[in-house]
Design a protein around this motif. Structure first.
Motif, short mmCIF file in Angstrom:
data_model
loop_
_atom_site.label_atom_id
_atom_site.label_comp_id
_atom_site.label_asym_id
_atom_site.label_seq_id
_atom_site.Cartn_x
_atom_site.Cartn_y
_atom_site.Cartn_z
N GLU A 1 3.48 7.23 -0.07
CA GLU A 1 4.16 6.75 -1.10
C GLU A 1 3.34 5.39 -1.92
N GLU A 2 3.34 4.22 -0.73
CA GLU A 2 2.83 3.17 -1.12
C GLU A 2 2.04 3.03 -1.68
N GLN A 3 0.55 4.44 -1.80
CA GLN A 3 -0.60 4.54 -3.29
C GLN A 3 0.56 4.90 -4.27
N LEU A 4 1.72 5.71 -4.44
CA LEU A 4 2.57 6.09 -5.35
C LEU A 4 3.04 4.80 -5.87
N LYS A 5 3.12 4.43 -5.40
CA LYS A 5 4.30 3.13 -6.13
C LYS A 5 2.57 1.47 -6.63
N ALA A 6 1.68 1.65 -5.49
CA ALA A 6 0.82 0.75 -6.71
C ALA A 6 0.53 1.25 -7.66
N LYS B 1 0.96 3.01 -9.87
CA LYS B 1 2.10 2.99 -11.15
C LYS B 1 2.42 1.11 -11.44
N LYS B 2 2.13 0.20 -10.45
CA LYS B 2 1.97 -1.16 -10.80
C LYS B 2 0.51 -1.25 -11.40
N GLN C 1 -4.53 10.12 -4.77
CA GLN C 1 -3.15 10.94 -4.47
C GLN C 1 -3.67 12.12 -3.65
#
Lengths: 284, 284
Positions: free
Chosen positions: B106-111, B113-114, B29
């Motif tokens: 943003e996508e990276q952050l979501k990924a 978290k998952k 990130q």
């Protein structure tokens, strides 16, 4: 072979051609200064760009070297540094050009001073023809007035004394007019010869000036193009270096430098205590 | 096919591999943000350069249009304006890239978290093995101490009651040690399986991240190279336009626009006054 543009186009009724050509020569000094100013400003822009690039290159040192991406920053750093260097090289080349222009400007000033002296005779001839043209006009008008006056008195049957007086005035005006006509012929011939020479001289000066300035502009283009090629090489190196840093190599590098060990946790067996030996050991 | 670098290199005595790999993912990130920051800064540099060029182009309007050199400024003006436009085009391309990077961030952050949720079982397995390894060590030490104590009392011929007591303690420690050994085997097996899966998952995440970021860097290179080619064209046009403005054409243009006339001063003859006609004319 350049045509005799100046020789052909700077005559005309008012004989102002000399003035226009003389001022044009002086504008040559302004254009030298303005060109120098233009290159100086361009150089300042390149310098600012170069400094910003060098600063940007340095800032990559603050980027995290942790993580797999770390080594990529070196590629950015090297490339950005080199871009800064390329533009600084252009600055140096432009500074040299400014020096050339300054030197040329001084030579130009000297040459113009010398020319001013050389064409002073022409300036005089211009003033002479302008002046004699006016005098001739006036003399002609006076001559006509006096002749008509003499004729009028004769027709009206004026006193013989008055007619006599008018006849003397008319004769004087005729002589003055004739003198002007003769003087004009001499002045015109002198002017035409000098102006023809000077017009050609002004064209030669202008031609030499334009050739020199265009040479300097040629150097400017050459410097810009040369540095442009260098910058292209920096871009190409960047692309190649980026290609060489493969995803595989980044993963491998990270695993090698940050790896915690290759041994998985081993099996642990129950180890029976050899209490008798331990007690002996304690005793000893 | 990328090798299983992560699967092979993040084991080791302390079982810290998970921690290192998890933090490496988080560094991804940071690298996305830093790359975005780098491109933003580069874009700002290009914008400043572009503005300066446009200003420089405008300043040529103040250069004297008088003199033979006048028309040359148009060539400088056009070329300098175009340079400004080229760099502004790069700014636009870089701004688009920054948007791509933000979206990816943003996508990276979501990924991430998952992923954090998905690997929570592995984190537990790590804690379990670290904890059981310690417990097992302690249990083994206690077992040895108790066995030796029992043996010592027997050798020293202590009171049967005391020996009996020590025997119970030794037995208890033995059971506890054996339980730990069994538990360790189970925990180790669970850890090994989960850690292997997670290490591979972390490598996959890292690989995908590096591929995406390198794609964006590829777009960056492409934009820079594309604009570099356009700039080269501007330089080429400048050279051609300069060549087309020949010294001859400049002299001709000047002579045509600033010429004072092609007629040399004509001869002026003495014109006799027709006084009789003039007097008639006055009378009418």
């Amino acid at each position: 072979m350049v045509m005799a543009y100046f020789l052909d186009n700077f005559w005309g009724e008012k004989n102002n051609g000399f003035d226009v050509l003389y001022h044009n020569m002086k504008h040559g000094q302004i254009s030298t200064k303005e060109l120098s100013e233009f290159i100086r400003e361009r150089s300042a822009i390149e310098e600012a760009y170069s400094r910003s690039m060098t600063k940007l290159a340095k800032s990559t040192s603050n980027c995290t070297q942790l993580g797999t991406f770390g080594p990529v920053w070196d590629v950015f750093k090297t490339s950005t540094e080199k871009l800064g260097t390329c533009h600084l090289e252009l600055v140096k080349k432009l500074q040299d050009l400014i020096k050339d222009l300054q030197k040329y400007g001084e030579e130009q000033l000297k040459a113009h001073k010398k020319t001013k002296e050389e064409v002073s005779g022409t300036l005089e001839a211009v003033q002479n023809i302008q002046s004699i043209t006016q005098s001739l006009q006036k003399a002609k008008e006076l001559y006509n007035i006096k002749c008509v006056e003499h004729e009028r008195l004769k027709k009206e049957g004026a006193a013989p004394k008055e007619i006599e007086k008018a006849a003397i005035k008319a004769k004087k005006a005729t002589e003055s007019y004739k003198t002007c006509v003769e003087k004009y012929a001499a002045v015109k011939s002198d002017f035409e010869q000098k102006m023809a020479e000077t017009a050609q001289k002004f064209q030669d000066i202008e031609e030499a000036h334009l050739i020199r300035v265009k040479e300097i502009i040629g150097c400017f283009s050459h410097s810009v193009s040369e540095v442009h090629i260098q910058i292209g090489q920096v871009h190409e190196d960047f692309i190649n270096n980026m290609e060489n840093i493969t995803v595989d190599s980044l993963l491998q590098k990270f695993a090698e430098s940050k790896g915690t060990g290759k041994e998985r946790p081993g099996p642990i067996e129950f180890e029976e205590c050899n209490a008798a030996v331990a007690v002996e050991g304690v005793k000893q």
